[in-house]
Design a protein around this motif. Structure first.
Motif, PDB file in Angstrom:
ATOM      1  N   MET A 173       0.787  -1.175   0.039  1.00  0.00           N
ATOM      2  CA  MET A 173       0.058   0.101  -0.017  1.00  0.00           C
ATOM      3  C   MET A 173       0.835   1.011   0.108  1.00  0.00           C
ATOM      4  SD  MET A 173      -1.520   0.105   3.861  1.00  0.00           S
ATOM      5  CE  MET A 173      -0.504   0.176   5.315  1.00  0.00           C
ATOM      6  N   LEU A 177      -0.093   5.054  -1.443  1.00  0.00           N
ATOM      7  CA  LEU A 177      -0.105   6.208  -0.441  1.00  0.00           C
ATOM      8  C   LEU A 177       1.005   6.943  -0.585  1.00  0.00           C
ATOM      9  CD1 LEU A 177      -1.095   4.168   2.831  1.00  0.00           C
ATOM     10  CD2 LEU A 177      -2.683   5.485   1.040  1.00  0.00           C
ATOM     11  N   ALA A 234      -6.210   2.755  -3.330  1.00  0.00           N
ATOM     12  CA  ALA A 234      -5.486   2.208  -2.071  1.00  0.00           C
ATOM     13  C   ALA A 234      -6.821   1.603  -1.033  1.00  0.00           C
ATOM     14  CB  ALA A 234      -5.046   3.322  -1.438  1.00  0.00           C
ATOM     15  N   LEU A 235      -7.900   2.421  -1.098  1.00  0.00           N
ATOM     16  CA  LEU A 235      -9.151   2.116  -0.366  1.00  0.00           C
ATOM     17  C   LEU A 235      -9.643   0.663  -0.878  1.00  0.00           C
ATOM     18  CD1 LEU A 235     -10.707   5.585   0.271  1.00  0.00           C
ATOM     19  CD2 LEU A 235      -9.697   3.968   1.952  1.00  0.00           C
ATOM     20  N   ILE A 243      -5.003   2.083   6.078  1.00  0.00           N
ATOM     21  CA  ILE A 243      -4.427   3.043   5.333  1.00  0.00           C
ATOM     22  C   ILE A 243      -4.698   4.388   5.920  1.00  0.00           C
ATOM     23  CG2 ILE A 243      -5.571   4.497   3.137  1.00  0.00           C
ATOM     24  CD1 ILE A 243      -6.499   1.586   2.196  1.00  0.00           C
ATOM     25  N   TYR A 247      -1.550   6.827   5.889  1.00  0.00           N
ATOM     26  CA  TYR A 247      -1.443   7.996   5.065  1.00  0.00           C
ATOM     27  C   TYR A 247      -1.358   9.319   5.803  1.00  0.00           C
ATOM     28  CZ  TYR A 247      -3.711  11.196   1.638  1.00  0.00           C
ATOM     29  OH  TYR A 247      -4.038  12.255   0.678  1.00  0.00           O
TER      30      TYR A 247
END
Length: 369
Positions: A173, A177, A234-235, A243, A247
């Protein structure tokens, strides 16, 4: 008695965190529904644009971002930026109840570490010097140090998009991000310039006629669109409870770096403040590592209540030994048909057969739990 500017900024910052934290969950649910109906956003699809729930999350995020931008106009960044950590708590609580994304105990520790470290960094960050015009902001943006930061940021984004996203975008991720955070740092300094122009215009010093104002607006628009595209990926691919904190950490860190380079906020720092900021960075890094480790340690639902492979292996080994002993006993009974020892072997065979049946049934029951 009127409300002070700091109170206005505080109220707007808290409302911004509530809206942004809720938007993560709404967009996540919208992306999940869109993934069932068509191509997922993580695979390059845009069917989420037809999902009303995603648009609800999008509108909620826009409202939160607008409130956050206005908060910077009324209150200093030292007051507004730490309150962004509230969005992490809100999104984690909502994800627990609405998305069934359980946050592990160590994940809570990592989340708290990220928040504490980020707050320490922001609280000990130097005060910003507010420019008096957009032209002054433009002079700050065209200085060699900040131009170098922009070049490095654009190069890093292109590397992540062209090289790392096709290879590890679906498994790491930090790729998505990283793109969002790098572009977000440019977004913040651009939006701050726009906020300065709006505030000066409201005070009677018109800044709308300057082309620099529209240039900052165009840069902010491009960066925001890029952030939204990769934040959606990403979500749609990773856990929302992971996340949000990661983030926040990356975005806050890069924003402080970009703002300090452009607005020269690091000048005049004492040793105590620098040491506090270093400790904050170490705390943030530790929290990020903990969050990643909780993702790897999260048990799969299908493995709960099952017997471990070492236990099953030991039982099977014991069953095989018992079965071999039973076969030896049968062979002896055949070779010694009418001897007195046949009764003893018969009893032994019965005991072993009973043991095999009991252990086999127990193994099947435990495996079915």
């Amino acid at each position: 008695m009127g409300v002070s500017d700091n109170a206005k900024g505080l109220i707007l910052a808290v409302a911004s965190s509530a809206f942004i934290g809720s938007s993560f969950i709404l967009k996540k649910k919208g992306l999940s529904r869109a993934g069932i109906a068509g191509t997922r956003a993580g695979a390059g699809g845009f069917t989420y644009l037809l999902e009303p729930l995603w648009w609800a999350g999008m509108i909620t995020m826009i409202v939160g971002e607008i409130a956050n931008c206005v908060a910077y106009v009324y209150a200093p960044a030292v007051l507004v930026t730490p309150l962004g950590a509230l969005s992490i708590i809100i999104s984690a609580i909502l994800a627990h109840f609405m998305l069934n994304e359980r946050l592990q105990r160590m994940g809570v520790v990592g989340c708290v570490s990220c928040i504490v470290g980020s707050v320490v960094i922001v609280l000990h960050a130097p005060q910003e010097r507010t420019p008096s015009s957009v032209e002054e902001v433009w002079n700050l943006a065209t200085q060699p140090a900040f131009l170098m930061y922009v070049v490095v940021t654009v190069a890093a984004v292109l590397t992540l998009v062209l090289h790392f996203e096709p290879r590890s975008g679906q498994t790491n991720m930090l790729v998505y991000l990283g793109i969002c955070s790098l572009m977000g740092s440019i977004t913040v300094v651009s939006i701050k310039a726009i906020g300065i122009a709006i505030k000066l215009t409201i005070d009677g010093i018109n800044q709308i006629t300057y082309p620099q104002t529209w240039f900052f607006l165009m840069v902010a628009g491009i960066c925001v669109i890029t952030q939204l595209i990769y934040l959606n990926k990403a979500l749609d691919t990773f856990n929302a409870t992971l996340i949000s904190p990661v983030y926040y950490v990356m975005f806050t860190t890069l924003t402080i770096v970009a703002s300090s380079i452009m607005y020269k906020d690091w000048a005049g720092q004492d040793a105590a403040s620098i040491a506090s900021e270093i400790c904050g960075f170490i705390t943030v890094l530790s929290g990020t590592i903990i969050l990643h480790s909780t993702r790897d340690q999260e048990p799969h639902p299908s493995s709960r209540g099952k017997m471990s492979w070492p236990v099953c292996t030991c039982l099977l080994y014991y069953l095989c030994r018992c079965r071999n002993r039973d076969m030896v006993c049968q062979k002896r009974l055949i070779e010694e048909p009418r001897r007195g020892t046949s009764t003893q072997h018969s009893r032994k065979r019965t005991t072993i057969s009973t043991t095999i049946t009991t252990l086999g049934a127990s193994c099947m029951i435990v495996r079915s739990l």
